[in-house]
Design an enzyme around this catalytic site. Structure first.
Site, mmCIF file in Angstrom:
data_model
loop_
_atom_site.group_PDB
_atom_site.id
_atom_site.type_symbol
_atom_site.label_atom_id
_atom_site.label_comp_id
_atom_site.label_asym_id
_atom_site.label_seq_id
_atom_site.Cartn_x
_atom_site.Cartn_y
_atom_site.Cartn_z
ATOM 1 N N ARG A 24 2.129 8.206 6.824
ATOM 2 C CA ARG A 24 2.379 8.163 8.267
ATOM 3 C C ARG A 24 3.855 7.892 8.535
ATOM 4 O O ARG A 24 4.562 7.337 7.701
ATOM 5 C CB ARG A 24 1.550 7.050 8.921
ATOM 6 C CG ARG A 24 0.053 7.293 8.894
ATOM 7 C CD ARG A 24 -0.696 6.043 9.290
ATOM 8 N NE ARG A 24 -0.422 4.962 8.357
ATOM 9 C CZ ARG A 24 -0.488 3.670 8.648
ATOM 10 N NH1 ARG A 24 -0.813 3.293 9.874
ATOM 11 N NH2 ARG A 24 -0.242 2.763 7.750
ATOM 12 N N LYS A 80 0.820 -1.216 0.000
ATOM 13 C CA LYS A 80 0.000 0.000 0.000
ATOM 14 C C LYS A 80 0.856 1.269 0.000
ATOM 15 O O LYS A 80 0.618 2.184 -0.786
ATOM 16 C CB LYS A 80 -0.926 -0.041 1.220
ATOM 17 C CG LYS A 80 -1.940 1.046 1.303
ATOM 18 C CD LYS A 80 -2.936 0.768 2.405
ATOM 19 C CE LYS A 80 -2.311 0.754 3.784
ATOM 20 N NZ LYS A 80 -1.707 -0.498 4.217
ATOM 21 N N THR A 125 4.018 1.520 -0.872
ATOM 22 C CA THR A 125 4.754 1.532 -2.135
ATOM 23 C C THR A 125 3.878 2.058 -3.266
ATOM 24 O O THR A 125 4.329 2.856 -4.102
ATOM 25 C CB THR A 125 5.238 0.101 -2.459
ATOM 26 O OG1 THR A 125 5.961 -0.405 -1.336
ATOM 27 C CG2 THR A 125 6.147 0.087 -3.672
ATOM 28 N N PHE A 151 -3.399 -0.699 6.973
ATOM 29 C CA PHE A 151 -3.956 -2.047 6.818
ATOM 30 C C PHE A 151 -5.046 -2.083 5.741
ATOM 31 O O PHE A 151 -5.032 -1.296 4.814
ATOM 32 C CB PHE A 151 -4.447 -2.592 8.160
ATOM 33 C CG PHE A 151 -3.333 -2.795 9.158
ATOM 34 C CD1 PHE A 151 -2.232 -3.593 8.838
ATOM 35 C CD2 PHE A 151 -3.343 -2.176 10.390
ATOM 36 C CE1 PHE A 151 -1.194 -3.780 9.732
ATOM 37 C CE2 PHE A 151 -2.300 -2.359 11.305
ATOM 38 C CZ PHE A 151 -1.238 -3.165 10.967
ATOM 39 N N TRP A 185 7.056 -0.815 -7.965
ATOM 40 C CA TRP A 185 8.139 -1.354 -7.131
ATOM 41 C C TRP A 185 9.416 -1.475 -7.968
ATOM 42 O O TRP A 185 10.500 -1.104 -7.536
ATOM 43 C CB TRP A 185 7.743 -2.730 -6.572
ATOM 44 C CG TRP A 185 8.701 -3.271 -5.552
ATOM 45 C CD1 TRP A 185 8.591 -3.192 -4.185
ATOM 46 C CD2 TRP A 185 9.918 -3.986 -5.798
ATOM 47 N NE1 TRP A 185 9.667 -3.797 -3.588
ATOM 48 C CE2 TRP A 185 10.494 -4.295 -4.547
ATOM 49 C CE3 TRP A 185 10.581 -4.392 -6.954
ATOM 50 C CZ2 TRP A 185 11.686 -4.992 -4.411
ATOM 51 C CZ3 TRP A 185 11.792 -5.079 -6.829
ATOM 52 C CH2 TRP A 185 12.334 -5.378 -5.572
ATOM 53 N N PHE A 213 4.092 -8.808 -9.099
ATOM 54 C CA PHE A 213 5.239 -9.623 -8.694
ATOM 55 C C PHE A 213 5.686 -10.455 -9.894
ATOM 56 O O PHE A 213 4.883 -10.765 -10.789
ATOM 57 C CB PHE A 213 4.873 -10.545 -7.518
ATOM 58 C CG PHE A 213 4.942 -9.879 -6.172
ATOM 59 C CD1 PHE A 213 5.923 -10.215 -5.258
ATOM 60 C CD2 PHE A 213 4.014 -8.900 -5.819
ATOM 61 C CE1 PHE A 213 5.982 -9.609 -4.011
ATOM 62 C CE2 PHE A 213 4.066 -8.286 -4.581
ATOM 63 C CZ PHE A 213 5.046 -8.638 -3.677
ATOM 64 N N LYS A 228 6.905 -6.607 10.899
ATOM 65 C CA LYS A 228 6.221 -6.007 9.753
ATOM 66 C C LYS A 228 7.166 -5.238 8.841
ATOM 67 O O LYS A 228 6.992 -5.174 7.634
ATOM 68 C CB LYS A 228 5.113 -5.086 10.258
ATOM 69 C CG LYS A 228 4.344 -4.381 9.137
ATOM 70 C CD LYS A 228 3.267 -3.479 9.713
ATOM 71 C CE LYS A 228 2.600 -2.664 8.624
ATOM 72 N NZ LYS A 228 3.478 -1.607 8.099
ATOM 73 N N ALA A 282 -3.709 1.421 12.445
ATOM 74 C CA ALA A 282 -5.123 1.334 12.069
ATOM 75 C C ALA A 282 -5.837 0.167 12.747
ATOM 76 O O ALA A 282 -7.065 0.118 12.736
ATOM 77 C CB ALA A 282 -5.257 1.206 10.555
#
Length: 564
Positions: free
Chosen positions: A102, A79, A81, A309, A417, A389, A113, A281
């Site tokens: 954030r 998210k 990224t 999240f 990415w 991916f 994480k 969140a």
């Protein structure tokens, strides 16, 4: 040309190889901000002065784009990224765009994480600083939180003229680290000179009400007002005692004054980003500061922001709490998914994600479809972004595009990415098109005058797909008590696991008709919401058996390694 998970470079290697621009240059060339309006933290980080932000008040607002995601899995969604990549893409398309994120908490950085500065070629820089101490905002928030805690115990020790009942003190201490040993502790042990022994505990700073207040306050006066309204405990006859009665708000505001100015950094491509505030969140409202978002809307034509999240947590709270309170009106939402994550929601274990499995994509799509449907309930246009991916197959991607088309949503495969803004140009075009062809009709999910219990019920039924909320008599009595005391107009902030629509983290996909048990209700009078703590969610996480901290080191030359 790079390909996700084929390149041997880590996120930190990519970041460290980037020629970062002086932040003065980014501020002047991209935002026309004079050096005198910046508070510099070295060459590459700065705070934008609050005095300068006040000069923007009469400028029109740009458009606000929310990036959210499907229910997170160990396969990853991306998210942050995507937020960075989309912002870079909009700038590449000739638009004036700013990213709002954030700040990362140290707890996840050293836990499991990871950080929150993006990844690959869609990152904000300097990533090591942002993921570690940054400009000290988290530390300031923690000190302000703990000053109030110290004043509470000092007041009791010094005569307790307010009549605080030591059994009913609700204000907890905080630290920016995952430390399960601090969840429940005993304090003031060792004799009369140390005060009155009592039970206490720590929350991680991202879960502190001071963090929520910091992120929702409009200006310094509003910050001070909200800090003063924080409830620290009750008297024996259950009268609330507030921080203002301890004369704490002024000193807390002084500790937060510099931190309250938003932080300006840059993406790998040199585009401006405001990174400010960092509530989780799953246990708080999960959005960056109102001050940063509103400033960005005055300085840019497009603002891309994220909420933590999945959309059931971050987007719901962004829309029902932050937007409601701050008067924000989003123009579009992007829901991020990966083929890998959808296959996990379809029942595939992590070890088998590299194998083509169209059936699992079809089954896992139920999770994405519900998130899309939920965001539409707020009247927003929605675009689905597939964060690509290397193991994704044409059959899987084609299937997902067809499934999205069947629910009336455009699905865009994005390579940000691997290729930064260039890889997200198609996503940028789709988002611009969505805003041009579909007017936002934003509205909140429930009205202010709905009862607190029915607000929680509405979230569970409309967003989680559940049947109802349940709670023992103590929980129901607490809801009624808050309602009778005049807090019924506040929004409800549900704290629950981020890994499922339910309170069972192992229940993937899109479960239906489950019940959500509320075990505790907390009044955040300063943040102006009511927290319903559900299931086994903790406000102080623990470290995993093998924490990420084990892999982080510093070379003799002073270079940080192992940070993602």
């Amino acid at each position: 040309m790079h390909d996700q998970h084929l390149t041997p470079k880590t996120d930190i290697q990519i970041a460290q190889e980037t020629q970062i621009r002086p932040i003065l240059e980014v501020a002047h060339k991209r935002l026309n901000i004079d050096p005198k309006d910046l508070l510099l933290y070295g060459h590459y980080k700065a705070k934008i002065s609050l005095d300068y932000l006040r000069t923007l008040n009469n400028k029109p607002n740009g458009k606000l784009i929310l990036v959210t995601a499907i229910t997170p899995t160990p396969a990853g969604e991306g998210k942050t990224t995507t937020t960075v990549g989309l912002g870079d893409a909009l700038n590449k398309l000739g638009k004036r765009a700013i990213i709002c994120l954030r700040e990362p908490s140290l707890g996840p950085c050293f836990g499991v994480k990871g950080g929150a500065a993006g990844g690959g070629y869609a990152q904000v820089l300097p990533m090591e600083d942002i993921n570690l101490h940054f400009t000290g905002d988290f530390h300031a928030i923690g000190v302000a939180n703990n000053l109030l805690a110290a004043l509470v115990d000092n007041h009791i020790y010094s005569g307790n003229t307010l009549g605080l009942d030591v059994r009913r003190i609700s204000w907890r201490r905080s630290v920016d680290m995952n430390d399960r040993a601090l969840r429940e502790i005993g304090i003031a042990l060792g004799g009369v000179g140390n005060g009155f022994p009592r039970e206490d505990g720590f929350d991680i700073i991202a879960a502190s009400e001071v963090m929520a207040v910091f992120c929702l306050a409009e200006d310094l006066s509003d910050l001070k007002r909200r800090l003063g309204n924080i409830i620290v405990g009750q008297t024996r006859d259950k009268k609330y005692v507030r921080a203002s009665e301890l004369q704490a708000a002024g000193a807390m505001t002084a500790l937060l004054k510099d931190a309250f100015a938003p932080n300006l950094v840059q993406t790998i491509e040199g585009n401006p980003a405001l990174v400010h505030g960092g509530p989780f969140a799953n246990i708080a409202h999960g959005c960056n500061s109102v001050v940063a978002t509103k400033a960005a809307l005055k300085m840019a034509d497009y603002v891309v922001t994220e909420a933590g999240f999945g959309a059931d947590l971050g987007a719901e709270k962004f829309l029902d709490i932050k937007c409601r309170k701050a008067g924000l009106k989003p123009d579009c939402a992007v829901v991020v998914a990966t083929i890998r994550a959808l296959k996990m929601h379809g029942g595939v274990v992590k070890a088998d994600l590299g194998k083509e499995n169209v059936a699992a994509v079809e089954k896992g799509f139920a999770n994405l479809a519900r998130h899309v449907e939920n965001v539409r309930k707020y009247g927003l246009p929605v675009v689905v972004c597939v964060n690509r991916f290397s193991a994704d197959t044409p059959a899987e991607t084609s299937t997902l595009k067809t499934l999205c088309a069947n629910v009336g949503t455009e699905c865009v495969v994005s390579d940000h990415w691997a290729n930064g803004g260039e890889g997200a140009v198609d996503l940028g075009v789709a988002v611009l098109k969505a805003m041009e062809t579909q007017a936002s009709n934003f509205h909140v999910l429930y009205p202010d005058d709905l009862s607190l219990w029915k607000k929680a019920q509405t979230i569970v039924r409309e967003i989680y797909g559940g049947a109802d909320v349940i709670g023992d008599q103590k929980v129901r009595d607490r809801f009624k008590e808050l309602q009778d005391q005049g807090y019924g107009h506040l929004p409800v902030c549900i704290a629950k696991t981020q890994y499922s629509f339910s309170t069972d983290p192992d229940l993937k996909g899109a479960p239906k008709d489950h019940v959500v048990p509320i075990r505790e209700v907390r009044l955040s009078a300063g943040a102006e919401f009511v927290v319903a703590i559900c299931g086994n969610i903790m406000t102080m996480p623990g470290l995993p058996k093998i924490p990420a901290a084990n892999n982080i080191d510093v070379t003799p030359e002073g270079r940080i390694v192992g940070l993602f």
